[in-house]
Scaffold this active site. Structure first.
Site, mmCIF file in Angstrom:
data_model
loop_
_atom_site.group_PDB
_atom_site.id
_atom_site.type_symbol
_atom_site.label_atom_id
_atom_site.label_comp_id
_atom_site.label_asym_id
_atom_site.label_seq_id
_atom_site.Cartn_x
_atom_site.Cartn_y
_atom_site.Cartn_z
ATOM 1 N N HIS A 1 -1.904 -2.051 16.913
ATOM 2 C CA HIS A 1 -2.872 -3.024 16.378
ATOM 3 C C HIS A 1 -4.232 -2.952 17.061
ATOM 4 C CE1 HIS A 1 1.098 -4.463 15.085
ATOM 5 N NE2 HIS A 1 0.432 -4.674 13.965
ATOM 6 N N CYS B 1 2.554 -7.316 16.401
ATOM 7 C CA CYS B 1 3.958 -6.869 16.451
ATOM 8 C C CYS B 1 4.915 -8.055 16.434
ATOM 9 C CB CYS B 1 4.255 -6.088 17.729
ATOM 10 S SG CYS B 1 3.340 -4.581 17.916
ATOM 11 N N CYS C 1 1.970 -9.558 21.622
ATOM 12 C CA CYS C 1 1.106 -8.999 20.568
ATOM 13 C C CYS C 1 1.414 -9.745 19.265
ATOM 14 C CB CYS C 1 1.343 -7.499 20.376
ATOM 15 S SG CYS C 1 0.471 -6.874 18.926
ATOM 16 N N CYS D 1 -2.438 -2.919 22.409
ATOM 17 C CA CYS D 1 -1.288 -2.514 21.603
ATOM 18 C C CYS D 1 -1.695 -1.261 20.833
ATOM 19 C CB CYS D 1 -0.914 -3.630 20.638
ATOM 20 S SG CYS D 1 0.124 -3.037 19.299
ATOM 21 N N HIS E 1 0.836 -1.202 0.000
ATOM 22 C CA HIS E 1 0.000 0.000 0.000
ATOM 23 C C HIS E 1 0.868 1.248 0.000
ATOM 24 C CE1 HIS E 1 0.617 0.779 4.282
ATOM 25 N NE2 HIS E 1 0.191 -0.425 4.600
ATOM 26 N N LYS F 1 -3.793 5.761 11.133
ATOM 27 C CA LYS F 1 -2.668 5.255 10.363
ATOM 28 C C LYS F 1 -3.199 4.362 9.250
ATOM 29 C CE LYS F 1 1.287 2.194 10.611
ATOM 30 N NZ LYS F 1 1.791 0.982 11.201
ATOM 31 N N LYS G 1 -2.910 -2.286 6.916
ATOM 32 C CA LYS G 1 -3.718 -3.407 6.432
ATOM 33 C C LYS G 1 -4.711 -3.827 7.502
ATOM 34 C CE LYS G 1 0.529 -5.603 7.480
ATOM 35 N NZ LYS G 1 1.829 -5.659 6.897
ATOM 36 N N HIS H 1 3.967 1.476 2.321
ATOM 37 C CA HIS H 1 5.156 0.752 1.843
ATOM 38 C C HIS H 1 5.792 1.510 0.682
ATOM 39 C CE1 HIS H 1 2.383 -2.679 3.146
ATOM 40 N NE2 HIS H 1 3.294 -2.594 4.093
#
Ligand code: ME8
Length: 645
Positions: A147, A130, A127, A144, A19, A296, A299, A22
């Site tokens: 996430h 992570c 997590c 977290c 995405h 943020k 995904k 990246h």
């Protein structure tokens, strides 16, 4: 700086497709790679995919594939995405490559043999996002922060890398090397983390629970994966230990990452390198997040923009340009389709595109398309000549410091100066007077040479357009895009310049729908883009309930710059405590520099609004009297984000 440069991106997890986030890191690395080649350095650029671990197994299962079949498919998607953006890595590494697995095992054996790895039982909060144990103080509301899931309590026997014994060495290294982690704020973050004793790093998983990892060379009941596996890619990529590239490019390593993986790169990685007796990398360059509506882009949240969609809508060069120009390296930025369109039309179609077409048209009209001699006569074009020569060293410093957005701003100042030279010297008037022939020569020369040099300076960001400009001047881009192309005065008298079609056609006013991408940018367009620096209703009395609807907060101004499309507006980045952009109509009263570091009061829950192409997420409060505007400042020790009631 040595004349070698090794740049890397994170290796991306293959549990989802590439995405914009990246794409950003990978474009940053490509721009740096091209820039260093341009200034004559020998370079190596590595990217790739991270393919082991629970997440990958789960993603493969969902699609009914084996982990290997699945990783082959997604890894290829990453590899095939980068050429769409004209990104040219020297090597694409996969952690499932046999060479990489061998390297990881060799490193593990070495640290095990020297007593840096211990076997013990551990209970902690894990997590899965992570892929590491978190400590209590990293959690936000028990979850977290990245996430947004509560970690799972796990208890099992595992191998641990004893990091704590190298903690003091790392603190000393960071303190004596100011460029080791940049920008400064991330260096400070790592140093503040290192004030607490470091936990040892869990590096294994029992094969009873996970087989999709690298078998530990000293215990076949366990595999290693995630950080001990992933970080070593930066060595495998150079064929460590015996490869020529390793001898050549280490330690000139420059790692590009976002702040999500600061801890592994700023702490685990240098300690691992030190433990295996390798010099630490040269620099870690940490950027912020691309966000959509304050979240943020990721995904797991599903609010994703695909690189392919960006290229289809804007083209490779324009996408690269917007990514580099719209994000201040280190800070967060919001993606918006409209902001990209505004940026492309203003900077690329107007400033650069028009300068090229106006200048070549005049060259054809007044000098048959042939470069005239440089006459060096006083006038606005002479100021331009001096400006361009002085620009090169400052451009080089900004680019080296990863301040690409500022370097672009400087180049665009020069392009705008050149556009003004056309307006003030009016070459069509000069062409009517025979006594002005030499001045006209000089004006045309300076315009074309400005275009040539600017094309070279901007080539790391928009390589296709730069090559087209250079080729249109009869130059060989391969020869020009090197150190010799960086000096003023390379266009030779008599060279033929071709007219070329517009490099960046304007994108029309009708807002294209963001098909194929899930864009949740619902900020309503404000007609006329007027800024309202006062509360909505100032008529009559308000009730306490009315007032309580407005959330006032203390915000720290971390950066300020002129609005790209409006003289009266400033674009502020504030911390309150999360980062956000505020557009304020105060440019006539405050210089951007004077605002940085100030703690002010903002309306924090104002509906985002787009002001001349930039989304403003809040409103700055000021007081107005007969002398002008005054900031509402609070005492400097107030924490950003503090509620004002
Ligand atoms: O962390 N904004 O892989 P990953 C900006 N495999 N950049 C973003 C972004 C966003 N919203 N989202 C992702 C991993 N990125 C590990 C890395 S390295 C030895 C192992 C970019 O697929 C950014 O570079 O989760 C971030 O650090 C990276 O993708 C995380 O990629």
């Amino acid at each position: 700086m040595s004349n070698r440069f090794y740049v890397t991106t994170p290796i991306y997890y293959v549990n989802a497709e590439p995405h914009l986030g990246h794409a950003y890191s990978t474009v940053v690395a490509d721009v740096q790679n091209r820039f260093h080649k341009l200034i004559g350095h020998e370079t190596f650029f590595l990217t790739g995919t991270d393919e082991h671990g629970d997440k990958i197994v789960q993603a493969a299962q969902k699609m009914g594939l084996s982990p290997k079949e699945y990783t082959d498919i997604i890894s290829e998607k990453f590899a095939k995405t980068w050429p769409l953006l004209n990104i040219r890595p020297d090597r694409f590494i996969r952690t499932t490559d046999p060479q990489h697995i061998k390297t990881v095992q060799m490193v593990l054996q070495k640290v095990f043999d020297q007593g840096d790895i211990e076997f013990r039982e551990y209970e902690g909060l894990y997590c899965f996002g992570c892929e590491r144990f978190l400590i209590e103080r990293e959690l936000v509301d028990g979850k977290c922060p990245d996430h947004k899931v509560a970690p799972t309590r796990l208890k099992e026997k595992n191998y641990f890398f004893l990091m704590s014994k190298y903690q003091q060495w790392l603190i000393d290294h960071i303190k004596s090397n100011p460029e080791f982690i940049t920008p400064q704020r991330y260096r400070n973050e790592v140093l503040s983390f290192l004030k607490e004793p470091l936990d040892d790093l869990c590096i294994s998983r029992p094969v009873t629970r996970l087989t999709w990892g690298v078998p530990l060379p000293f215990d076949s009941n366990f595999v290693t994966y995630v950080w001990f596996d992933a970080l070593i890619n930066y060595l495998t990529g150079l064929d460590y230990p015996d490869g020529q590239n390793f001898a050549k490019f280490w330690p000139a390593a420059n790692h590009v990452i976002a702040k999500d993986i600061l801890k592994p790169h700023g702490i685990y990685w240098p300690i691992m390198l030190h433990a295996i007796g390798i010099e630490p990398y040269q620099s870690l360059h940490v950027h912020g997040y691309w966000k959509i509506k304050d979240e943020k882009m990721s995904k797991s949240l599903g609010n994703i923009i695909r690189p392919k969609w960006l290229v289809e809508n804007f083209g490779a060069d324009a996408t690269r340009y917007c990514l580099m120009r719209e994000m201040n390296f280190g800070l967060d930025a919001s993606f918006s389709y409209d902001a990209f369109v505004t940026r492309i039309n203003a900077d690329l179609a107007n400033d650069l595109g028009n300068l090229l077409s106006r200048s070549t048209t005049m060259l054809h009209k007044f000098r048959q398309g042939l470069i005239p001699p440089e006459r060096v006569i006083e006038g606005p074009q002479d100021d331009l000549r001096h400006h361009l020569s002085a620009l090169v060293p400052s451009w080089q410093k900004l680019m080296s410091d990863f301040q690409v957005h500022n370097a672009l701003q400087e180049i665009w100042k020069a392009l705008n100066m050149a556009n003004k030279v056309i307006d003030t010297t009016a070459p069509w008037q000069l062409a009517k007077e025979t006594t002005k022939a030499q001045l006209l020569d000089d004006v045309l020369y300076c315009l074309m040479e400005t275009l040539r040099l600017s094309a070279v300076l901007v080539s790391p960001v928009i390589p296709e357009a730069a090559e087209k400009i250079l080729s249109s001047m009869g130059l060989d881009p391969a020869g020009e895009l090197g150190p010799s192309g960086l000096s003023w005065g390379r266009l030779k008298e008599g060279a033929k310049v071709a007219k070329i079609p517009p490099l960046f056609p304007r994108i029309g006013p009708s807002k294209k729908e963001a098909q194929g991408a899930q864009i949740h940018d619902k900020a309503k367009k404000q007609k006329g883009g007027k800024v309202e620096e006062k509360t909505a209703s100032n008529q009559g009395l308000v009730t306490i309930e009315d007032f309580q609807k407005v959330q006032l907060r203390v915000a720290e101004i971390v950066s300020a710059e002129k609005h790209p499309n409006a003289d009266r507006l400033l674009k502020l980045t504030v911390k309150a405590p999360e980062e956000r952009t505020i557009v304020a109509g105060i440019a006539e009263h405050f210089s951007p520099e004077s605002l940085v570091g100030k703690k002010v009061i903002i309306v924090a829950n104002l509906k985002p609004v787009k002001l001349r192409g930039v989304t403003s997420q809040g409103m700055l409060l000021v007081a107005k009297d007969s002398k002008g505007l005054h900031l509402l400042e609070v005492s400097p020790d107030t924490e950003p984000g503090a509620k004002v009631s």
